[in-house]
Design a protein around this motif. Structure first.
Motif, PDB file in Angstrom:
ATOM      1  N   MET A   1       6.709 -12.765  -6.495  1.00  0.00           N
ATOM      2  CA  MET A   1       5.254 -12.694  -6.323  1.00  0.00           C
ATOM      3  C   MET A   1       4.944 -11.902  -5.059  1.00  0.00           C
ATOM      4  N   GLN A  36       7.379  -6.259  -8.768  1.00  0.00           N
ATOM      5  CA  GLN A  36       7.043  -7.648  -8.452  1.00  0.00           C
ATOM      6  C   GLN A  36       5.948  -8.178  -9.373  1.00  0.00           C
ATOM      7  N   ARG A  37       5.743  -9.514  -9.291  1.00  0.00           N
ATOM      8  CA  ARG A  37       4.654 -10.131 -10.029  1.00  0.00           C
ATOM      9  C   ARG A  37       3.407 -10.199  -9.135  1.00  0.00           C
TER      10      ARG A  37
END
Length: 346
Positions: A1, A36-37
């Motif tokens: 994240m 990435q998230r």
């Protein structure tokens, strides 16, 4: 994240829109590069921030925001730099623009702010005196305050400006303490003057002995009783308040008699002949003031006033002023019964 994505959403929700927009853009760049998230969070942060900034831009275009810059004064206490303050900070001699439009049909002063400006720039008002109300423990109410402030502000104005007619048609006003401020100990009435209509002043209306030679001072001092009493003309006419009109006419008779006496004693080199003619006109008009003070009805009262006007000596006054090098007079100032640009206490 991605951490910037989370930060973008949080900052946008706590009204830090510029930071939310920046963090959101940084997050999208990092997410695309690093896999990435948090793409949805970043987009949400950018969207909320953009909406907040757009709304702020629209509001800024339609709302009048005052920038409260502090006015600056020189070593003599005169305003040298414009700025906003409150009515309670007004000093004698301050020139200002009221924070609200001058109206006489409201009962509440919605804006107690004023913009102080140097007196040689355009302005709508000038504070010329203040005094403290005494003798009352409880709030006396607007009518009682008006009965005290109206004549006193009128007299104080003629002390401040011996020749007010030289500045165009003027209107006097006053600010008085509200019931709430009265309870807090405020007893100060602040008198001020402004031009009638939509016009503005670009100079101070102060005119005292230091601005005049001996002849000018003698003449203006002689007509001061008549001018100061003229300011007290009742707001209500003789058809609505005959007793008030008759009382004022009696005061005018006394003031005209005093002006006649002072003119006879005045030393006005080069203007003696028109001064004698003016005295003769005033003496001819004096009985009509006295008769108006005893009028049995409004029509009779008004008839006597028309006779007074036929002996106002305007031609002789202009000749005297010309010989004494005084500016030609315009409409004399009038006294406002109401106390504020939007009537109501402060």
């Amino acid at each position: 994240m991605n951490g910037f994505a989370v930060t973008a959403l949080v900052t946008s929700l706590v009204c830090l829109a510029p930071l939310g927009l920046i963090f959101g853009i940084v997050a999208l760049v990092q997410i695309s590069r690093k896999g990435q998230r948090g793409k949805g969070l970043a987009i949400a942060g950018i969207s909320v921030s953009g909406a907040v900034l757009l709304l702020a831009a629209l509001v800024a275009g339609t709302v009048d925001f005052k920038v409260w810059t502090i006015p600056g004064r020189d070593s003599d206490g005169k305003v040298a730099r414009s700025g906003w303050t409150t009515i309670l900070s007004l000093r004698t001699g301050d020139c200002f623009n009221p924070g609200t439009e001058i109206k006489r049909d409201k009962s509440i002063l919605n804006d107690a702010s004023v913009e102080l400006v140097p007196c040689d720039t355009s302005h709508r008002g000038e504070a010329y005196a203040s005094f403290t109300l005494s003798g009352q423990r409880d709030f006396p109410g607007p009518d009682t305050i008006a009965a005290i402030a109206t004549p006193r502000c009128g007299k104080l104005f003629l002390d401040y400006s011996l020749d007010p007619g030289a500045f165009g048609p003027l209107q006097t006003y006053y600010y008085y303490p509200s019931e709430r401020n009265w309870a807090a100990g405020n007893r100060t009435v602040r008198c001020w003057v402004g031009p009638k209509g939509d016009s503005e002043l670009d100079t101070t209306v102060r005119r005292d002995a230091s601005n005049l030679d001996s002849g000018q001072l003698a003449f203006l001092s002689a007509v001061k009783p008549l001018n100061s009493t003229g300011l007290l003309r009742p707001v209500r006419g003789p058809r609505d308040d005959l007793d008030g009109a008759k009382a004022w006419a009696g005061q005018m008779a006394e003031a005209q008699a005093e002006t006649i006496r002072l003119l006879k004693d005045a030393d006005l080199p080069g203007a003696r002949r028109p001064t004698e003619q003016l005295v003769a006109e005033f003496e001819a008009g004096l009985p009509f003031w006295q008769q108006a003070a005893k009028a049995s009805d409004a029509d009779t009262f008004l008839g006597h006033l028309r006779s007074v006007n036929q002996h106002n000596g305007d031609t002789h006054v202009r000749r005297i002023r010309e010989l004494l090098d005084l500016p030609m007079p315009s409409t004399p100032p009038t006294q406002a019964r109401h106390e504020t640009p939007a009537p109501g206490p402060v």
